[in-house]
Each structure stands twice: as structure tokens, then as C-alpha cells.
Design a protein around this motif. Structure first.
Motif, mmCIF file in Angstrom:
data_model
loop_
_atom_site.group_PDB
_atom_site.id
_atom_site.type_symbol
_atom_site.label_atom_id
_atom_site.label_comp_id
_atom_site.label_asym_id
_atom_site.label_seq_id
_atom_site.Cartn_x
_atom_site.Cartn_y
_atom_site.Cartn_z
ATOM 1 N N UNK A 1 0.813 -1.218 0.000
ATOM 2 C CA UNK A 1 0.000 0.000 0.000
ATOM 3 C C UNK A 1 0.845 1.266 0.000
ATOM 4 N N UNK A 2 2.003 1.207 -0.593
ATOM 5 C CA UNK A 2 2.924 2.331 -0.491
ATOM 6 C C UNK A 2 2.333 3.627 -1.068
ATOM 7 N N UNK A 3 1.641 3.524 -2.200
ATOM 8 C CA UNK A 3 1.103 4.748 -2.807
ATOM 9 C C UNK A 3 0.092 5.404 -1.874
ATOM 10 N N UNK A 4 -0.852 4.598 -1.362
ATOM 11 C CA UNK A 4 -1.887 5.133 -0.469
ATOM 12 C C UNK A 4 -1.252 5.711 0.795
ATOM 13 N N UNK A 5 -0.253 5.003 1.312
ATOM 14 C CA UNK A 5 0.356 5.435 2.573
ATOM 15 C C UNK A 5 1.082 6.775 2.410
ATOM 16 N N UNK A 6 1.818 6.920 1.309
ATOM 17 C CA UNK A 6 2.527 8.187 1.090
ATOM 18 C C UNK A 6 1.532 9.333 0.887
ATOM 19 N N UNK A 7 0.434 9.011 0.209
ATOM 20 C CA UNK A 7 -0.597 10.025 -0.022
ATOM 21 C C UNK A 7 -1.203 10.442 1.328
ATOM 22 N N UNK A 8 -1.479 9.444 2.163
ATOM 23 C CA UNK A 8 -2.053 9.717 3.486
ATOM 24 C C UNK A 8 -1.093 10.580 4.315
ATOM 25 N N UNK A 9 0.194 10.205 4.280
ATOM 26 C CA UNK A 9 1.196 10.954 5.055
ATOM 27 C C UNK A 9 1.232 12.412 4.597
ATOM 28 N N UNK A 10 1.159 12.617 3.301
ATOM 29 C CA UNK A 10 1.176 14.003 2.768
ATOM 30 C C UNK A 10 -0.044 14.779 3.277
ATOM 31 N N UNK A 11 -1.199 14.115 3.265
ATOM 32 C CA UNK A 11 -2.419 14.789 3.754
ATOM 33 C C UNK A 11 -2.287 15.182 5.232
ATOM 34 N N UNK A 12 -1.518 14.392 5.971
ATOM 35 C CA UNK A 12 -1.348 14.673 7.405
ATOM 36 C C UNK A 12 -0.224 15.684 7.659
ATOM 37 N N UNK A 13 0.379 16.203 6.612
ATOM 38 C CA UNK A 13 1.413 17.232 6.768
ATOM 39 C C UNK A 13 2.822 16.700 6.929
ATOM 40 N N UNK A 14 2.995 15.411 6.688
ATOM 41 C CA UNK A 14 4.327 14.809 6.838
ATOM 42 C C UNK A 14 5.187 15.161 5.618
ATOM 43 N N UNK A 15 6.456 15.481 5.908
ATOM 44 C CA UNK A 15 7.421 15.633 4.819
ATOM 45 C C UNK A 15 8.058 14.264 4.620
ATOM 46 N N UNK A 16 7.717 13.601 3.544
ATOM 47 C CA UNK A 16 8.165 12.219 3.360
ATOM 48 C C UNK A 16 9.410 12.140 2.503
ATOM 49 N N UNK A 17 10.322 11.286 2.983
ATOM 50 C CA UNK A 17 11.486 10.949 2.172
ATOM 51 C C UNK A 17 11.395 9.447 1.923
#
Ligand code: SF4
Length: 400
Positions: free
Chosen positions: A63-79
Motif C-alpha cells: 500500500x505504499x502509494x496510499x500510505x505516502x498520499x495519506x502521510x502528505x495529507x497529514x502534513x508529513x514531509x516524506x522521504x
């Protein structure tokens, strides 16, 4: 106490490359998508907004795509740290670029033979080139991780010549570190001294158009980060030791760190019993594997279904204890013990064989070769209880 504002979230320990210097953890289960969303929630509750998604290969997480999208919605800066294989093969996965703040690709050499030798695969350079090209029109920061070892030490200049053509944010150059697992096993093949590492630093001065070049040696690797394992356990790495401080699904990080001050005893991953199970038929052994996974003092580092693979796992993963069907496809228990003794001598594991009928003379021969490295012979109809009991017994011996 160190203030951790950055975490590394290990989504999976599975990987599609076999780097021979890899120091990832092994044998830890993955939590599902909903639990990973809860982890993201808990991090933001603690005001941790910088998350590095890593692995294994994190793009293997379903579920990597969904998870990264979710993290972005929560304001996370993802690397994300990736070996690039999946992005090279499957352009659809490049959708992740939209959710990331930065991406780090791993390349240690542009030479196909060196990449083969390192275990990355012969075509690794071409794949990384393709991914770097695909990133040219995106805004996210692009970093490169390079591990410097005996194998590529003298080939760094040509790698720099290639990388300088790209608009890189940071090129991180790590000295090979025999931190754990495979890296420890292959230490001699890759180890370089601090002096060798440092004397090569001047080479990098010839790449002024690479924005930032960072050098990392053993003692500053990972110790700056809080690590969250695929099973949600939180780990701090101190003095090259991994200390589990709890599970983020049960407590927020702030609570785990606070409790840690008063907790005298912490568990260490390395204290678990490194266990290998080998059985010809998966359906028969799966229920037992599930029981073993519930034992918190056992680290199930490998499962195998034939003799050659079992032998290779014994040599490469160095389990402490092996439970193997006696007549494994392609190799008998006797041959397995003989070969392991030849290769590893006293470092060979403790063997337990599962069979209803092992010829007596073969049992004698095994005992002669393995001595106290044979724990017991197990009847098939009792194997579940016997394996669990043997592990409990072995753990008691270790604790004494
Ligand atoms: S170093 Fe990275 S890419 Fe290589 S095997 Fe380990 S996790 Fe996979």
C-alpha cells in the motif's frame, strides 16, 4: 535525552536486491496498512513531521502509494530510500513523486561487474540512470546514497563524473559498516579502515556542482534517528547496538522515550534466538511457524523448503538453531551436518531433525560429527510441541 524529530519507518524488510553488505534487520513481520496509518497519526500527535520510508525495499510494501498520499495529507514531509528497481521497471509507480519531499537512490558504482559483485545486479547502473532521468522534471529533492567498501573504493571518481550531470541535493557517502546481519557475515570482504575512507575524501572535492556531499562513518550512522520496525517496534541504535524501547502502536514515541529513562532493562534484537526452519511441505509447517512467531524470544530468520537452500541459509544467515526435516529435497540431514561442519566448524548451528525414521547408523554418524550441536530428533506427529519446547529449553540455556 536526544530529541528525535526524525524517524525512519521500515515498512518491509523484503528486498528485490541482494546486496552482500546489507545491514538491514531480518525476520521481522510487517504490520498492515491500517496500522501504518495509525503510526503516521501517532507521529503527528508527537509533532514529528519528518519521516523517511525505508526497508528492505519500501516500494515492495503493497500500500505504499496510499500510505505516502495519506502521510502528505497529514502534513508529513516524506522521504523515501529506494534501490530504484521498481521505479525503473514500472513507470506507474512514479506517482510517488507527487507525495514526496525527497527521494534517495542507492548506487555504489557505474561498473556493471562491481554492481554484480556487490549483489545489486548487473544492470543496476542503467536502472538508476533511467530513474534519475525520470526525476529531471520533478521538484522533489534527489539524493544519492553510496556505500564505500573495499570493492568500490577505487572507482568513486567515475561515479562522481556520472552523478555531477544531475541536479542532486545531497550525495551521502557511507563507510561500509558491519552493523548487523549480512553485513556482519561478509565483513572481511568489504571492510575498509577509517584512514582508507578519509584518504579518499579529496576525490569528492572535484565535484563542486553537486550541492552537498556528506560523509558518514560508523558512529554517526542511524544513531541520530529513531527507527520504527515493520512490526511497529521502536528502536534506538546506540554504540552499534539496537535497543527496543517499545511499540508505537501501544504508546506514542514521547511516552516510550520518557519511560525509557526509568526502565532499567531493555530488550535487544540480538538476544533473540536466530532460528531457521526447513520442511519440504509448506502447508504442514505453516501452523508451527505461526506458533513460533508468537515467541518473543525467537527471531525466525529463515524458512526453507529444500536442502541446498537450507545449507545456503545456514552459511549466510548463521542461525543459532535449525529445525529441519531429515530428508529434505536434495539433501539428507547427515549431508547437511557434514557440509555445515566443513564450512563453519564450531560456528555451525544446533540441529534438530524431524523424521519418523532415521537409520540408526546415520544418527550415530551425525552425533559423531556434530557432538553437542545436535539437540534432538523429533517425530512428525509431535513436531509442533517439540519445536516450541526445544526453543524454550534453548532460551533457558542461553539465559543461564
Ligand atoms: S542494501 Fe538496500 S537494496 Fe541492498 S539488499 Fe539491503 S535493503 Fe536491499
Amino acid at each position: 535525552m536526544q530529541d528525535y524529530r526524525e524517524v525512519c519507518l521500515f515498512l518491509t524488510l523484503r528486498c528485490n536486491q541482494q546486496c552482500r553488505y546489507c545491514h538491514r534487520f531480518l525476520g521481522i513481520d510487517e504490520v498492515g496498512y491500517e496500522d501504518n496509518k495509525r503510526i503516521i497519526d501517532k507521529l503527528t500527535e508527537d509533532k514529528i513531521y519528518n519521516v523517511t520510508f525505508t526497508g528492505g525495499e519500501p516500494l515492495l510494501y503493497p500500500n505504499i502509494l496510499e500510505l505516502l498520499k495519506y502521510a502528505k495529507e497529514k502534513g508529513i514531509k516524506s522521504k523515501i530510500i529506494t534501490n530504484g528497481e521498481i521505479l525503473a521497471k514500472n513507470p506507474k509507480m512514479r506517482e510517488i513523486y507527487n507525495y514526496l519531499d525527497s527521494i534517495t537512490l542507492s548506487i555504489d558504482s557505474i561498473d556493471n561487474d562491481i554492481n554484480e559483485k556487490l549483489g545489486r545486479g548487473y544492470n543496476h547502473f542503467i536502472k538508476i540512470k533511467e530513474v534519475l532521468d525520470s526525476l529531471k522534471n520533478h521538484k522533489l529533492k534527489v539524493n544519492i546514497n553510496t556505500v564505500v567498501s573495499k570493492v568500490n573504493l577505487n572507482y568513486l571518481e567515475e561515479l562522481g563524473d556520472f552523478l555531477k550531470e544531475y541536479n542532486l541535493n545531497t550525495w551521502r557517502i557511507f563507510k561500509f559498516a558491519p552493523l548487523r546481519e549480512t553485513a556482519k557475515l561478509n565483513e572481511k570482504e568489504f571492510e575498509i579502515s577509517n584512514v582508507e575512507f578519509r584518504t579518499h575524501k579529496p576525490i569528492f572535492a572535484s565535484f563542486p556542482n553537486i550541492n552537498k556531499i556528506e560523509f558518514r562513518e560508523n558512529d554517526d550512522m542511524e544513531s541520530k534517528y529513531l527507527l520504527i520496525m515493520p512490526n511497529a517496534e521502536v528502536i534506538i541504535t546506540e554504540n552499534n547496538e539496537d535497543v527496543v524501547i517499545g511499540n508505537i502502536l501501544e504508546n506514542n514515541i514521547s511516552e516510550l522515550l520518557k519511560n525509557r529513562v526509568t526502565t532499567k532493562k531493555t530488550s535487544k534484537i540480538m538476544e533473540k534466538i536466530r532460528t531457521l526452519i526447513s520442511y519440504n511441505t509448506e502447508t504442514e509447517i505453516m501452523p508451527i511457524i505461526n506458533r513460533i512467531k508468537e515467541l518473543d524470544y525467537v527471531d525466525l530468520i529463515g524458512i526453507s523448503a529444500n536442502g541446498i537452500d537450507t545449507y545456503n541459509k545456514i552459511v549466510n544467515l548463521k542461525p543459532e538453531i535449525v529445525f529441519a526435516e531429515y530428508n529434505l529435497e536434495g539433501m539428507s540431514g547427515l549431508e547437511l551436518v557434514e557440509k555445515s561442519k566443513q564450512k563453519l566448524n564450531d560456528e555451525m548451528p544446533v540441529f534438530n531433525f524431524i523424521s519418523d525414521n532415521i537409520p540408526e547408523e546415520q544418527v550415530e554418524e551425525i552425533v559423531n560429527i556434530a557432538g553437542n550441536k545436535v539437540m534432538q530428533l523429533i517425530q512428525k506427529n509431535q513436531m509442533a510441541d517439540k519445536i516450541v519446547n526445544a526453543l524454550r529449553e534453548y532460551n533457558d540455556i542461553k539465559q543461564d
